[in-house]
Design a protein around this motif. Structure first.
Motif, PDB file in Angstrom:
ATOM      1  N   GLN A  64      14.207  -5.498   9.297  1.00  0.00           N
ATOM      2  CA  GLN A  64      14.698  -4.549  10.300  1.00  0.00           C
ATOM      3  C   GLN A  64      15.488  -3.469   9.577  1.00  0.00           C
ATOM      4  N   LEU A  65      15.050  -2.223   9.696  1.00  0.00           N
ATOM      5  CA  LEU A  65      15.706  -1.129   8.973  1.00  0.00           C
ATOM      6  C   LEU A  65      16.816  -0.503   9.804  1.00  0.00           C
ATOM      7  N   SER A  66      16.608  -0.480  11.119  1.00  0.00           N
ATOM      8  CA  SER A  66      17.639   0.012  12.036  1.00  0.00           C
ATOM      9  C   SER A  66      17.355  -0.635  13.382  1.00  0.00           C
ATOM     10  N   GLU A  67      18.129  -0.277  14.387  1.00  0.00           N
ATOM     11  CA  GLU A  67      17.981  -0.888  15.712  1.00  0.00           C
ATOM     12  C   GLU A  67      16.514  -0.940  16.171  1.00  0.00           C
ATOM     13  N   ASN A  68      15.805   0.189  15.959  1.00  0.00           N
ATOM     14  CA  ASN A  68      14.442   0.279  16.495  1.00  0.00           C
ATOM     15  C   ASN A  68      13.381   0.508  15.427  1.00  0.00           C
ATOM     16  N   GLN A  69      13.726   0.245  14.175  1.00  0.00           N
ATOM     17  CA  GLN A  69      12.760   0.508  13.107  1.00  0.00           C
ATOM     18  C   GLN A  69      12.546  -0.747  12.259  1.00  0.00           C
ATOM     19  N   PHE A  70      11.269  -1.078  12.046  1.00  0.00           N
ATOM     20  CA  PHE A  70      10.926  -2.315  11.344  1.00  0.00           C
ATOM     21  C   PHE A  70       9.916  -2.024  10.243  1.00  0.00           C
ATOM     22  N   GLU A  71      10.082  -2.724   9.122  1.00  0.00           N
ATOM     23  CA  GLU A  71       9.142  -2.560   8.013  1.00  0.00           C
ATOM     24  C   GLU A  71       8.391  -3.871   7.808  1.00  0.00           C
ATOM     25  N   LEU A  72       7.063  -3.786   7.819  1.00  0.00           N
ATOM     26  CA  LEU A  72       6.209  -4.968   7.696  1.00  0.00           C
ATOM     27  C   LEU A  72       5.407  -4.862   6.408  1.00  0.00           C
ATOM     28  N   LEU A  73       5.369  -5.946   5.654  1.00  0.00           N
ATOM     29  CA  LEU A  73       4.700  -5.922   4.351  1.00  0.00           C
ATOM     30  C   LEU A  73       3.550  -6.922   4.309  1.00  0.00           C
ATOM     31  N   SER A  74       2.393  -6.452   3.839  1.00  0.00           N
ATOM     32  CA  SER A  74       1.246  -7.340   3.607  1.00  0.00           C
ATOM     33  C   SER A  74       1.084  -7.523   2.104  1.00  0.00           C
ATOM     34  N   LYS A  75       0.985  -8.785   1.680  1.00  0.00           N
ATOM     35  CA  LYS A  75       0.825  -9.082   0.251  1.00  0.00           C
ATOM     36  C   LYS A  75      -0.569  -9.651   0.004  1.00  0.00           C
ATOM     37  N   PRO A  76      -1.129  -9.373  -1.163  1.00  0.00           N
ATOM     38  CA  PRO A  76      -2.463  -9.922  -1.457  1.00  0.00           C
ATOM     39  C   PRO A  76      -2.382 -11.424  -1.700  1.00  0.00           C
ATOM     40  N   GLU A  77      -3.521 -12.082  -1.563  1.00  0.00           N
ATOM     41  CA  GLU A  77      -3.577 -13.527  -1.781  1.00  0.00           C
ATOM     42  C   GLU A  77      -3.325 -13.883  -3.238  1.00  0.00           C
ATOM     43  N   ASN A  78      -3.725 -13.036  -4.159  1.00  0.00           N
ATOM     44  CA  ASN A  78      -3.464 -13.213  -5.590  1.00  0.00           C
ATOM     45  C   ASN A  78      -3.835 -11.902  -6.274  1.00  0.00           C
ATOM     46  N   ARG A  79      -3.616 -11.832  -7.546  1.00  0.00           N
ATOM     47  CA  ARG A  79      -3.974 -10.641  -8.316  1.00  0.00           C
ATOM     48  C   ARG A  79      -4.711 -11.068  -9.577  1.00  0.00           C
ATOM     49  N   PRO A  80      -5.531 -10.191 -10.196  1.00  0.00           N
ATOM     50  CA  PRO A  80      -5.817  -8.815  -9.781  1.00  0.00           C
ATOM     51  C   PRO A  80      -6.707  -8.788  -8.542  1.00  0.00           C
ATOM     52  N   ILE A  81      -6.598  -7.689  -7.802  1.00  0.00           N
ATOM     53  CA  ILE A  81      -7.358  -7.584  -6.560  1.00  0.00           C
ATOM     54  C   ILE A  81      -7.622  -6.126  -6.230  1.00  0.00           C
ATOM     55  N   LYS A 106       3.362  -1.638   5.176  1.00  0.00           N
ATOM     56  CA  LYS A 106       3.131  -1.419   3.744  1.00  0.00           C
ATOM     57  C   LYS A 106       2.225  -2.492   3.178  1.00  0.00           C
ATOM     58  N   GLY A 107       1.421  -2.107   2.192  1.00  0.00           N
ATOM     59  CA  GLY A 107       0.676  -3.073   1.399  1.00  0.00           C
ATOM     60  C   GLY A 107       1.365  -3.165   0.052  1.00  0.00           C
ATOM     61  N   GLU A 108       1.584  -4.374  -0.416  1.00  0.00           N
ATOM     62  CA  GLU A 108       2.315  -4.525  -1.680  1.00  0.00           C
ATOM     63  C   GLU A 108       1.521  -3.898  -2.829  1.00  0.00           C
ATOM     64  N   LYS A 109       2.122  -2.938  -3.494  1.00  0.00           N
ATOM     65  CA  LYS A 109       1.509  -2.220  -4.627  1.00  0.00           C
ATOM     66  C   LYS A 109       0.116  -1.702  -4.286  1.00  0.00           C
ATOM     67  N   ALA A 110      -0.061  -1.189  -3.073  1.00  0.00           N
ATOM     68  CA  ALA A 110      -1.375  -0.680  -2.680  1.00  0.00           C
ATOM     69  C   ALA A 110      -1.222   0.437  -1.663  1.00  0.00           C
ATOM     70  N   LYS A 111      -2.063   1.459  -1.810  1.00  0.00           N
ATOM     71  CA  LYS A 111      -2.126   2.508  -0.787  1.00  0.00           C
ATOM     72  C   LYS A 111      -2.735   1.921   0.480  1.00  0.00           C
ATOM     73  N   PRO A 112      -2.423   2.491   1.642  1.00  0.00           N
ATOM     74  CA  PRO A 112      -3.093   2.028   2.858  1.00  0.00           C
ATOM     75  C   PRO A 112      -4.599   2.291   2.764  1.00  0.00           C
ATOM     76  N   ARG A 113      -5.385   1.378   3.296  1.00  0.00           N
ATOM     77  CA  ARG A 113      -6.839   1.575   3.380  1.00  0.00           C
ATOM     78  C   ARG A 113      -7.285   1.632   4.846  1.00  0.00           C
ATOM     79  N   TYR A 114      -6.736   0.747   5.668  1.00  0.00           N
ATOM     80  CA  TYR A 114      -7.207   0.618   7.050  1.00  0.00           C
ATOM     81  C   TYR A 114      -6.276   1.322   8.033  1.00  0.00           C
ATOM     82  N   LEU A 115      -6.854   2.149   8.902  1.00  0.00           N
ATOM     83  CA  LEU A 115      -6.073   2.915   9.877  1.00  0.00           C
ATOM     84  C   LEU A 115      -5.729   2.035  11.079  1.00  0.00           C
TER      85      LEU A 115
END
Ligand SMILES: [Zn+2]
Length: 414
Positions: A64-81, A106-115
């Protein structure tokens, strides 16, 4: 009720999905209980809960970054990927008041791919407005009293395949066949159409890479077209046997993996090596089936990437019939709307464990990696897949059986 009309795949998907059977509900419940992990608790806040306790649900950390703002992170199952950060979660408003929140994905160490897309029922999806700031997806959503899903693509889960395959088997000459079990104990199923007199096989596989949904949508429309009872299908199925494995990576699908199976392996780098249970089951089927006069003549492997592209084996590779893929894709180009570009890309990838390369080297046949763009219009995916099925059936019927058998030229034997 399986809809075999020419309407959009997405509509098929929605309609089929709306007729769940008790067995599907049981599977869904079982998976639901399996998937509930401690990470989902970490995504529960005072006023909102981001839930991932469903098949293909995926978010690894929430802040939770502020009252109404949240950051969600997706991590890969393993690396390299390959950087394909998948996300899918349910948003639950814990307040009795409606509220506006902003979500950063956010994707961990990855640009977004899916809209981002949203859905109330998990079946009908719509695009969400978004911004990309510092390689993170920013969305603003209004929370009312109804829960809803947010995901990178439409969610097509294992329960969907179970339902769809059963319905298709019931309403066509295809038979549902259990190929084996995944590492986590999920069934890997095939749809098979064969008669003892037929010697030539078409092989179709899908979902080696879990988040590649546009490839999955293409396979669904393609297979439904193959199974439709029309003169062309009757002619085709009276000469060719067909083996379809629509969902080769059910563990990866259930776990919301970015690309790999549950052992952390890229299945499309394992052909010929056969170190994974999923590819081993196909290998066992090939070894058991392709005996005496039985032979593979063509194969398709459905995927998604940045653009629509058909990866082929070159016409001068040791495959028969030499110009088969080239000729078929020309026919597909002629038969599809002008707004779709049929982009053939001949090439080889020796020693990398890629499906089409393995089949070319082992069986001397053409096969194609059928790639749909992540953002390709869904109606267009359906139109192209149906047209691809029709033109492929015609093309295969036009080739004499002996032309599908590779004969090395004298220079190859030097
Ligand atoms: Zn792929």
């Amino acid at each position: 009720m399986l809809i075999l009309s020419s309407s959009a795949t997405f509509i098929h998907f929605v309609r089929i999905y709306r007729a769940p059977k008790s067995v599907v509900a049981a599977i869904a419940l079982a998976v639901l209980s399996l998937c509930f992990s401690t990470s989902t608790h970490a995504c529960e806040f005072k006023n909102v809960h981001f839930k991932t306790n469903f098949e293909a649900g995926k978010i690894d950390q929430c802040k939770q970054l502020s009252e109404n703002q949240f950051e969600l992170l997706s991590k890969p199952e393993n690396r390299p990927i390959n950087p394909s950060p998948w996300y899918a979660f349910k948003v639950v408003n814990k307040s009795t008041e409606n509220q506006q929140i902003s979500i950063i994905i956010k994707g961990e160490k990855a640009k977004p791919r899916y809209l981002p897309k949203m859905s109330i029922d998990g079946k009908q999806w719509q695009a969400l407005p978004f911004d990309i700031i510092d390689n993170a997806i920013h969305i603003n959503v209004q929370l009312q009293q109804q829960d809803f899903y947010i995901a990178g693509q439409e969610v097509i889960d294992n329960a969907f395949y179970a339902q769809w395959s059963q319905t298709l088997a019931k309403e066509s000459g295809f038979k549902l066949q259990a190929l084996g079990m995944s590492t986590e104990g999920r069934g890997i199923d095939a749809l098979v159409h064969s008669t003892p007199e037929n010697k030539e096989w078409l092989l179709i596989v899908g979902r080696q890479h879990p988040p590649e949904i546009t490839g999955a949508l293409a396979l669904i429309s393609f297979v439904q077209e193959l199974a439709t009872q029309q003169q062309l299908n009757t002619d085709f199925l009276s000469r060719f046997n067909v083996m379809i494995i629509p969902n080769l990576n059910p563990d990866g699908v259930a776990n919301g993996n970015w690309r790999h199976n549950t052992k952390g392996a890229d299945l499309n780098r394992d052909w010929g090596k056969f170190t994974q249970v999923e590819t081993q089951q196909v290998q066992a089927w090939l070894n058991k089936t392709l005996v005496e006069q039985q032979r593979l003549v063509f194969a398709l492997d459905f995927h998604s990437t940045q653009q629509d592209i058909f990866y082929t084996m070159p016409s001068d590779y040791a495959v028969a019939a030499p110009t088969f893929s080239e000729d078929w894709l020309k026919q597909l180009k002629e038969a599809t709307v002008s707004s779709f570009t049929v982009r053939p890309s001949p090439g080889t990838s020796p020693g990398r464990g890629v499906f089409k390369q393995f089949l070319a080297d082992e069986y001397n046949i053409h096969s194609i990696t059928y790639e749909m763009g992540d953002n390709t219009n869904r109606e267009l995916i359906t139109h192209v897949a149906q047209t691809a099925a029709q033109t492929l059936m015609r093309k295969m019927l036009s080739v004499e059986p002996e032309q599908f058998i590779y004969k090395p030229s004298p220079s190859d034997l030097d």
